[in-house]
Design an enzyme around this catalytic site. Structure first.
Site, PDB file in Angstrom:
ATOM      1  N   SER A 139       0.755  -1.251  -0.031  1.00 25.55           N
ATOM      2  CA  SER A 139      -0.058   0.076   0.134  1.00 25.55           C
ATOM      3  C   SER A 139       0.793   1.432  -0.044  1.00 25.55           C
ATOM      4  O   SER A 139       1.621   1.613   1.212  1.00 25.55           O
ATOM      5  CB  SER A 139      -1.048   0.041   1.172  1.00 25.55           C
ATOM      6  OG  SER A 139      -1.724  -1.275   1.058  1.00 25.55           O
ATOM      7  N   LYS A 163      -7.336   1.886  -2.178  1.00 24.67           N
ATOM      8  CA  LYS A 163      -6.904   1.295  -1.090  1.00 24.67           C
ATOM      9  C   LYS A 163      -6.946   2.444  -0.191  1.00 24.67           C
ATOM     10  O   LYS A 163      -7.108   2.263   1.202  1.00 24.67           O
ATOM     11  CB  LYS A 163      -5.580   0.767  -1.000  1.00 24.67           C
ATOM     12  CG  LYS A 163      -4.698   0.332   0.319  1.00 24.67           C
ATOM     13  CD  LYS A 163      -5.751  -0.799   0.945  1.00 24.67           C
ATOM     14  CE  LYS A 163      -5.283  -1.093   2.213  1.00 24.67           C
ATOM     15  NZ  LYS A 163      -3.838  -2.011   2.219  1.00 24.67           N
ATOM     16  N   LYS A 216       0.716   5.797   8.266  1.00 23.47           N
ATOM     17  CA  LYS A 216       1.310   5.807   6.951  1.00 23.47           C
ATOM     18  C   LYS A 216       0.040   6.059   5.687  1.00 23.47           C
ATOM     19  O   LYS A 216       0.027   6.847   5.006  1.00 23.47           O
ATOM     20  CB  LYS A 216       2.242   5.016   6.396  1.00 23.47           C
ATOM     21  CG  LYS A 216       2.939   4.895   5.070  1.00 23.47           C
ATOM     22  CD  LYS A 216       2.320   4.081   4.088  1.00 23.47           C
ATOM     23  CE  LYS A 216       2.171   2.544   4.451  1.00 23.47           C
ATOM     24  NZ  LYS A 216       1.517   1.683   3.440  1.00 23.47           N
TER      25      LYS A 216
END
Length: 306
Positions: free
Chosen positions: A108, A183, A251
């Protein structure tokens, strides 16, 4: 949409290099080996090879060794710089993989980085799909991941022999970078669900309600969700062994807020969630499962954390 159709061991179809054998990557690589593929794994720390070897796979001492001769290269590493290093480094995929290899990046990362790497891959004669996953450790272990895929339709079709053995819901969502964009949206929704669930748990506890019973009835109504189903035991038992670490979700929310700013849309809840996730890290919870956002609600409420 492509759903998982096969199980068990079948005739080996492809030689696969799998880079990154962590919480998610290891069970995914194991599924591919169990399906009959010739899987060679590489991990930056060498103590992660046991499950893959037990499934019939092998290990390599470098990325270059792992990808040599591989028809498909799978990558599952933490962040954008890691993917860039794996693909473009001196020991990396672009320097050592066979021509026309199909590269599937399950990591990701930032959509703009994916688009840049896909362009470089094409220039060097490789095919790159961005295929980030959702479902956490349980989804990886059960081959039930949701996989959102960006790239060409032809490459998506070619990757079916991998996707069929690691995912349950696999959808081609658009060109390069689209998978990472979806995502990011997924991580926004998941974080919002976890935070709301955390607040609900602390709220009902404050009134002396049986929390297990409360979550059971909430899960059967409109408030029910995959997050509630998967994280209820974490919260009931205050057990936060990482399935997906707060560090990684922090993140991801940084990706959400940065990408939203670039596209000119507002994500006020996303911005708040990013701050709450950052606060959890600042309190030393970064290595815990993201369900440990519950601890942040407890701290803000003046209640002890365990």
């Amino acid at each position: 949409m492509r759903n998982r159709r096969t199980s068990g061991r079948t005739k080996a179809m492809s030689s696969i290099a799998f880079i990154g054998l962590g919480v998610m990557g290891s069970p995914m690589a194991v599924h591919l080996a169990n399906a009959g593929h010739d899987v060679t794994g590489y991990n930056i720390t060498p103590n992660k090879y046991g499950p893959l070897k037990e499934a019939g796979g092998s290990s390599a001492d470098s990325i270059a060794e792992a990808v040599s001769g591989a028809e498909i290269v799978c990558v599952m590493v933490p962040d954008s710089p890691d993917v860039r290093d794996v693909l473009t480094g001196e020991d990396g995929v672009f320097a050592h993989a066979k021509p026309n290899a199909l590269i599937i990046d399950f990591s990701s990362i930032r959509p703009d980085v994916t688009i840049e790497l896909a362009e470089e891959a094409s220039e060097k004669g490789y095919r790159l799909l961005d295929a980030p996953v959702s479902g956490g450790e349980a989804g990886a272990k059960n081959a039930a991941l949701s996989i959102m895929v960006g790239g060409s339709a032809e490459d998506f079709a070619a990757a079916a022999e991998v996707f069929d053995h690691v995912g349950k819901t696999v959808v081609h969502v658009g060109p390069s970078g689209a998978g990472q964009t979806v995502k990011a949206a997924n991580q926004l929704i998941v974080a919002a669900n976890i935070q709301a669930l955390s607040e609900a748990v602390v709220f009902v506890e404050s009134y002396g309600v049986d929390v297990e019973a409360a979550l059971e009835v909430l899960g059967g109504g409109l408030a029910g969700s995959a997050v509630l189903n998967q994280k209820r035991s974490n919260m009931l038992n205050r057990s936060f062994d990482p399935g997906f670490r707060i560090d990684l979700h922090h993140k991801d929310l940084g990706i959400v807020t940065a990408a939203a700013r670039e596209s000119g849309v507002v994500v006020p809840v996303g911005s708040l969630l990013a701050q709450l996730m950052a606060a959890a890290r600042a309190q030393g919870d970064g290595g815990l499962d993201h369900s440990a956002l519950l601890r942040g609600v407890e701290r803000l409420s003046g209640r002890s954390t365990t």
